[in-house]
Design a protein around this motif. Sequence first.
Motif, short mmCIF file in Angstrom:
data_model
loop_
_atom_site.label_atom_id
_atom_site.label_comp_id
_atom_site.label_asym_id
_atom_site.label_seq_id
_atom_site.Cartn_x
_atom_site.Cartn_y
_atom_site.Cartn_z
N ARG A 140 -4.59 -17.15 35.50
CA ARG A 140 -5.00 -17.10 34.17
C ARG A 140 -6.55 -17.08 34.31
O ARG A 140 -7.24 -17.70 34.98
CB ARG A 140 -4.77 -18.63 33.58
N ALA A 197 -5.32 -21.99 26.69
CA ALA A 197 -5.10 -23.37 26.75
C ALA A 197 -4.46 -23.45 28.25
O ALA A 197 -3.41 -23.24 28.45
CB ALA A 197 -4.15 -23.89 25.83
N SER A 198 -5.16 -23.98 29.14
CA SER A 198 -4.94 -24.21 30.40
C SER A 198 -5.64 -25.36 31.10
O SER A 198 -6.85 -25.22 31.07
CB SER A 198 -5.05 -22.80 31.09
N GLY A 199 -5.03 -26.28 31.59
CA GLY A 199 -5.64 -27.45 32.35
C GLY A 199 -6.53 -26.76 33.49
O GLY A 199 -7.45 -27.28 34.00
N LEU A 200 -5.98 -25.61 34.07
CA LEU A 200 -6.53 -25.01 35.37
C LEU A 200 -8.05 -24.48 34.83
O LEU A 200 -9.07 -24.58 35.51
CB LEU A 200 -5.65 -23.91 35.81
N TYR A 226 5.01 -13.05 36.49
CA TYR A 226 4.47 -14.16 35.97
C TYR A 226 5.57 -14.99 35.07
O TYR A 226 5.74 -16.30 35.39
CB TYR A 226 3.39 -13.82 34.87
N ASN A 278 7.13 -18.74 36.37
CA ASN A 278 7.67 -19.49 35.23
C ASN A 278 9.02 -19.96 34.88
O ASN A 278 9.31 -20.88 34.16
CB ASN A 278 6.76 -19.18 34.14
N TRP A 322 7.96 -22.90 38.24
CA TRP A 322 7.58 -24.03 37.31
C TRP A 322 8.66 -25.10 37.01
O TRP A 322 8.40 -26.36 37.33
CB TRP A 322 7.01 -23.42 35.81
N ASP A 378 -2.89 -22.36 42.26
CA ASP A 378 -1.64 -22.60 41.90
C ASP A 378 -0.50 -21.70 42.33
O ASP A 378 -0.59 -20.86 43.23
CB ASP A 378 -1.74 -22.42 40.33
N TYR A 379 0.70 -21.92 41.73
CA TYR A 379 1.95 -21.62 42.16
C TYR A 379 2.44 -20.01 42.13
O TYR A 379 3.23 -19.40 42.63
CB TYR A 379 2.93 -22.25 41.53
N HIS A 380 1.39 -19.30 41.37
CA HIS A 380 1.47 -17.88 41.17
C HIS A 380 1.17 -17.38 42.37
O HIS A 380 1.61 -15.93 42.43
CB HIS A 380 0.65 -17.19 40.05
N HIS A 403 -1.47 -26.83 41.58
CA HIS A 403 -2.15 -27.53 40.21
C HIS A 403 -0.74 -28.48 39.79
O HIS A 403 -0.85 -29.02 38.80
CB HIS A 403 -2.60 -26.81 39.29
N ILE A 404 0.34 -28.02 40.37
CA ILE A 404 1.72 -28.90 39.58
C ILE A 404 2.27 -29.58 40.62
O ILE A 404 1.83 -29.34 41.86
CB ILE A 404 2.56 -27.69 39.22
N ARG A 409 0.16 -27.87 25.50
CA ARG A 409 0.81 -26.48 25.43
C ARG A 409 2.38 -26.79 25.15
O ARG A 409 2.77 -28.03 25.31
CB ARG A 409 1.02 -25.83 26.71
N ARG A 438 4.09 -19.21 26.75
CA ARG A 438 5.36 -18.45 27.44
C ARG A 438 6.26 -18.24 26.32
O ARG A 438 7.49 -18.44 26.84
CB ARG A 438 5.53 -19.37 28.67
C1 G6P Z 1 -0.64 -25.33 34.00
C2 G6P Z 1 -0.72 -24.34 35.32
C3 G6P Z 1 -1.87 -23.38 35.19
C4 G6P Z 1 -1.75 -22.58 33.71
C5 G6P Z 1 -1.55 -23.44 32.90
C6 G6P Z 1 -1.32 -22.56 31.51
O1 G6P Z 1 -1.83 -26.06 33.91
O2 G6P Z 1 -0.89 -25.34 36.58
O3 G6P Z 1 -1.61 -22.65 36.22
O4 G6P Z 1 -2.57 -21.69 33.63
O5 G6P Z 1 -0.19 -24.39 32.81
O6 G6P Z 1 -0.36 -21.99 31.48
P1 G6P Z 1 -0.40 -20.25 31.41
O7 G6P Z 1 0.99 -19.94 31.94
O8 G6P Z 1 -0.41 -20.10 29.80
O9 G6P Z 1 -1.54 -19.86 32.25
#
Ligand code: G6P
Length: 613
Positions: free
Chosen positions: A143, A161-164, A223, A228, A232, A279-281, A303-304, A411, A449
């Motif tokens: 992201r 909008a992302s905690g990361l 992605y 996801n 995820w 992260d997991y990507h 992060h997860i 989210r 998503r």
């Molecule tokens: C979580 C994940 C992040 C991601 C965020 C938002 O926090 O750990 O890697 O960026 O969700 O999700 P998105 O798919 O919109 O990046």
Amino acid sequence: MRTKGRLVLSFAAAAALAAIGSHLIEGVPAAHRLTAQAVLVSAVAVCLVWWNVVAPLDQMAAWLKAVRLGAEGRPPAPDPAGLLGPLVHEVSRLGQSLSEAKAAAEAEARLRAAGASEWTPERLKAEVSRALGGRPLCVVANREPYMHVRRGGKIEVLTPASGLVTALEPVLTACGGTWVAHGGGDADRETADADGRLPVPPEAPRYMLRRVWLTAEQEEGYYYGFSNEGLWPLCHIVHTRPSFRPEDWAHYQAANAEFAKAVLAELDGVREPCVLVQDYHFALLPRLLKAARPDARVGVFWHIPWPNPEAFGICPWQRELLDGLLGADVLGFHVQAHCNNFLETVDGALESRVDWERFAVQRLGRATLVKPFPISVDAPPPPPAGAGSAREAVRLAAGVHAEFMAVGVDRVDYTKGLVERFRAVERFLERNPAYVGRFTLVQIAAPSRTHIKRYGDLNAELDAEAARINARFAAGGWSPLALRRRHHGRAEVLPFLRAADLCMVTSLHDGMNLVAKEYVASRSDDDGALILSRFTGAARELPEALLVNPYDVDQTADAIHYALEIPPLERARRMAAMRKTVREHNVYEWAGRFIAELARVRVREGGHARALV
Ligand code: G6P
């Protein structure tokens, strides 16, 4: 070779000079010929010495003087290919070390003078610069922190909008460096240069964003698909079944390789670079980077959550993912339990030695340290003057006609326990009819998503639940649930956090959950209550929150009631304790600790074996 070349060249020039001189000397009377030859030889010798020795020494002296006087950066060193090449090389490294040590000492002195015990952007910058010897940071995250989108014919910038992003943006702003990310905005290409690069934040650039372009098909597979719909739900275990499709896996591998190319281009010319993979990507990226740059220090932050070995084992490519991650020198999770799950997964799936004393995996002659680094937030900007009236203004602007306001910021994701939250509000009103007409939950809900069916279904379910509960209780312009489903920037969210009597974080499972920490950080008035799912990483750090099992609707309903009736002193005590935790353990500390751990790793240039100190 180049040194030799220069020598040969200078001797050839000297020989040519001597030849021309000898030719001229032939015309000189015999009595003076000896003197003329002596003058010629001396002139040639002086030229040789000047070119190969004096000039480089002069340049070197000027450069060292500049370093001594505190010149910034790397002044150009004298030609290292000259006769004094090896000496010049060593002296320039010495000079460089000197200037780094000087910068670090100055930064430390500044910190001591300020009596700084807390982590600030300045402290992080100084510590990172010292730890990495001035090398730039390179962060890789799917992201991007700034996305350019076209709206009504105009290009707008938005912060996803992302905690990361919430966590890492302040870190890059403080330290500088490069953030490599997928360019996902529909106006991203035209706002970046030909290499996908642009300085950000757009209004006051502090670091470089390097966008990586993926085709719609790649994005779909890597992605939406593998990341996801596969990883995820696999890692969150909230009873949404993961899908693992071979074609998604192929795209995941290809996208990781694509990002590796972009990162390696960014690292070009940097000795022992430092890369933070997020992260997991990108589970395969650490191995790809290490294979190409064994001198790089590679850290991964996941992060997860990481589930138990049985749960993770259903992924058909678990061994490949584990192998990819073990390319890293340091692997971080939010909490120790996720580290333990990871180590147990490795233990059961791969030939390796898990060192439970040091929490490290030894494999193929090298080690990966696995440690918890609980992520956090930075301090929000101070509240505007007259916060009391701002509180009313926020409620009015949001159309909240209630004495008490709760807020949720998420989210729209099935891991966040949104339906459960709405049902808890319903149960609370059922059990406490005195609050009917007096309590509203404002749910800020960022679409996320939406392309994935499960997310589409959730949106429909949320709408239906909100409509059903509101229809049941609403009266005279008041309703218990205000669902604001659209993207809200941080500046828009903050007034809600400050104005709310309570914040609800009811994730069914969450690595950390930074909304909980943002709420606490925003309450400079030490007021407000936090209802927090015990299945978040944040619950381990914030025991003063009202901890709930979000699956237990009655318990969450009771927590809402308690949050509203809690004696003010008790509420303030809890909030002050949580604020202290978040202030002392902010995101600068997180980054500082992670990078320091990574900097301690010994890497051998060109070699394969590296050891952890
Ligand atoms: C979580 C994940 C992040 C991601 C965020 C938002 O926090 O750990 O890697 O960026 O969700 O999700 P998105 O798919 O919109 O990046």
